[in-house]
Design a protein around this motif. Structure first.
Motif, short mmCIF file in Angstrom:
data_model
loop_
_atom_site.label_atom_id
_atom_site.label_comp_id
_atom_site.label_asym_id
_atom_site.label_seq_id
_atom_site.Cartn_x
_atom_site.Cartn_y
_atom_site.Cartn_z
N THR A 165 49.98 -0.25 109.37
CA THR A 165 50.92 -0.46 110.47
C THR A 165 52.31 -0.85 109.95
N GLU A 166 52.39 -1.01 108.62
CA GLU A 166 53.70 -1.28 108.03
C GLU A 166 54.56 -0.01 108.09
N ALA A 167 55.88 -0.22 108.18
CA ALA A 167 56.78 0.93 108.27
C ALA A 167 56.65 1.80 107.03
N GLY A 168 56.63 3.07 107.25
CA GLY A 168 56.50 4.02 106.14
C GLY A 168 56.60 5.43 106.66
N THR A 169 55.95 6.33 105.96
CA THR A 169 56.01 7.73 106.37
C THR A 169 54.62 8.21 106.78
N VAL A 170 54.64 9.19 107.64
CA VAL A 170 53.39 9.81 108.09
C VAL A 170 53.37 11.24 107.57
N ASP A 171 52.34 11.56 106.81
CA ASP A 171 52.21 12.95 106.36
C ASP A 171 52.20 13.88 107.57
N PRO A 172 52.98 14.98 107.49
CA PRO A 172 53.02 15.90 108.64
C PRO A 172 51.62 16.35 109.08
N LEU A 202 49.09 14.66 109.20
CA LEU A 202 48.34 13.57 109.81
C LEU A 202 48.95 13.09 111.12
N VAL A 203 49.86 13.86 111.63
CA VAL A 203 50.49 13.49 112.91
C VAL A 203 49.44 13.45 114.03
N LYS A 204 48.51 14.39 113.98
CA LYS A 204 47.46 14.41 115.01
C LYS A 204 46.61 13.14 114.94
N MET A 205 46.32 12.71 113.71
CA MET A 205 45.54 11.48 113.55
C MET A 205 46.32 10.29 114.13
N ARG A 206 47.61 10.24 113.81
CA ARG A 206 48.43 9.15 114.35
C ARG A 206 48.40 9.14 115.88
N ASP A 207 48.54 10.33 116.46
CA ASP A 207 48.55 10.42 117.92
C ASP A 207 47.19 10.09 118.52
N THR A 208 46.14 10.48 117.82
CA THR A 208 44.79 10.21 118.33
C THR A 208 44.52 8.71 118.36
N LEU A 209 44.94 8.03 117.32
CA LEU A 209 44.67 6.60 117.23
C LEU A 209 45.73 5.74 117.90
N ALA A 210 46.84 6.35 118.27
CA ALA A 210 47.98 5.60 118.79
C ALA A 210 47.65 4.71 120.00
N LYS A 240 45.34 2.86 120.46
CA LYS A 240 44.70 1.62 120.04
C LYS A 240 45.44 0.96 118.88
N VAL A 241 45.84 1.76 117.92
CA VAL A 241 46.57 1.24 116.76
C VAL A 241 47.73 2.17 116.45
N LYS A 242 48.91 1.58 116.33
CA LYS A 242 50.07 2.40 116.03
C LYS A 242 50.33 2.36 114.53
N TYR A 243 49.72 3.31 113.84
CA TYR A 243 49.94 3.40 112.40
C TYR A 243 51.31 4.01 112.12
N LEU A 244 52.06 3.34 111.27
CA LEU A 244 53.38 3.84 110.89
C LEU A 244 53.36 4.49 109.51
N THR A 245 52.28 4.27 108.82
CA THR A 245 52.12 4.91 107.51
C THR A 245 50.77 5.60 107.45
N LEU A 246 50.79 6.87 107.14
CA LEU A 246 49.55 7.63 106.96
C LEU A 246 49.75 8.52 105.75
N LYS A 247 48.90 8.31 104.77
CA LYS A 247 49.06 9.07 103.53
C LYS A 247 47.70 9.62 103.10
N LYS A 248 47.69 10.91 102.83
CA LYS A 248 46.44 11.55 102.40
C LYS A 248 46.23 11.25 100.92
N LEU A 249 45.11 10.61 100.61
CA LEU A 249 44.82 10.24 99.22
C LEU A 249 43.94 11.27 98.53
#
Lengths: 128, 204
Positions: free
Chosen positions: A24-31, A33-41, A43-52
């Motif tokens: 949830t810390e400010a950062g970047t969202v992998d393009p 993973l935008v769908k994941m961000r929107d799906t979870l939004a 309940k949780v607003k993730y500001l950083t999503l990185k594919k490992l």
């Protein structure tokens, strides 16, 4: 019936497994993973999503495929059964153990625990 | 003194000059003119008058600006633009009339291409790996380890995706069944309230 014929009948189900770090810390969202961000939004607003990690697994019965998570956990996937072309898959991400039915172009998000101030997620979907 | 022959041919002189007589009449008039100077002079007057009128008209025509004459005339003659489908229909009918061979060949080719492309694209689109016939992810069972102080939460989205959360629990709800929770998969949204990061159960 020969053994080779029996082997030919064994279903093989491919699964795309992706390991994602979320925070949830400010950062970047992998393009991707935008769908994941929107799906979870809701309940949780993730500001950083990185594919490992991302890999394609082929599941067969009685064989466990493992995926090492960055938080020292290991996810385990195995094929339970295939009925009417619908596969049921077991996925174990300690401490949870789940079974679910695969769906075309859908995603299962499994929370994989804490990692570096954020969380690890395991995404399971149909390979592209 | 009256000349009966002149009186007879007098009405024919002007048509003779204008070229309106039959060959027989014209021959008779010319025979009369060869014998009658008065009628010959009158024919000469008619021709001179015609030349003057023609010259005057040509002078008037030279003073007119003809630059937009053609466009003006054609603009008045051209009907209103036809509707699109009428124009297409007209174009196709003309093509069919004058270029029937290439048109039919093109149509047959296009039909063949569609007949091949549609099944191929449909089969390609419907190609999904084995085991993916379902339309939405359905979580069947979720359990946690016996001594884990967490409980699972399942959410199925409207899009057909599924989410398995882990919520911290103050007590071990797993018990002897390992905290197993079953999902029936029928339009359920959540089996438990989802967590916020770091949030414990009861704080939701």
């Amino acid at each position: 019936m020969s053994a080779s014929f029996a082997l030919a009948e064994d279903p093989k189900v491919p699964v795309q497994a992706e390991v994602v770090f979320a925070s949830t810390e400010a950062g970047t969202v992998d393009p991707a993973l935008v769908k994941m961000r929107d799906t979870l939004a809701p309940k949780v607003k993730y500001l950083t999503l990185k594919k490992l990690d991302s890999r394609k697994l082929v599941l067969v019965k009685n064989k466990i495929e493992t995926i090492a998570l960055p938080n020292a956990k290991t996810a385990e996937l195995s094929l339970d059964k295939v009925e009417n072309d619908v596969a049921t898959v077991k996925v174990k991400v300690p401490p949870t153990d789940a079974t679910y039915k695969l769906a075309r172009e859908k995603v299962l998000y499994v929370q994989g625990g804490e990692h570096k101030g954020g969380q690890v997620w395991l995404l399971l979907s149909q390979p592209q | 003194m009256k000349n009966p022959a002149r009186e007879k041919f007098l009405p024919l002189l002007s048509p003779y000059v204008d070229g309106e007589l039959s060959p027989e009449e014209r021959q008779q008039v010319e025979q009369h003119l060869s014998n009658n100077k008065e009628s010959t002079a009158q024919v000469a007057d008619f021709r001179a008058g015609d030349a003057l009128i023609r010259h005057a008209l040509e002078m008037q025509a030279d003073q007119v600006d003809w630059k937009d004459f053609t466009d003006g005339v054609m603009g008045k003659l051209t009907p209103e633009k036809l509707p699109f489908f009428e124009r297409m229909k007209l174009t196709l009918s003309e093509m069919y009339l004058y270029q029937r061979g290439p048109l039919v060949a093109g149509f047959v080719g296009a039909t063949a291409a569609v007949a091949i492309a549609v099944p191929v694209s449909i089969s390609y689109a419907s190609q999904a790996p084995q085991g993916y016939a379902a339309t939405k992810m359905q979580v069947q069972t979720v359990s946690v380890e016996d001594n884990a102080l967490v409980k699972p939460v399942v959410m199925e989205t409207d899009d057909g995706d599924a989410v398995i959360w882990v919520v911290e629990s103050k007590t071990n709800e797993g018990g002897s069944d390992g905290g197993k929770k079953k999902k029936d998969g029928e339009n359920s949204e959540e089996s438990e309230a989802p967590p916020k990061p770091g949030q414990k159960e009861g704080e939701l």
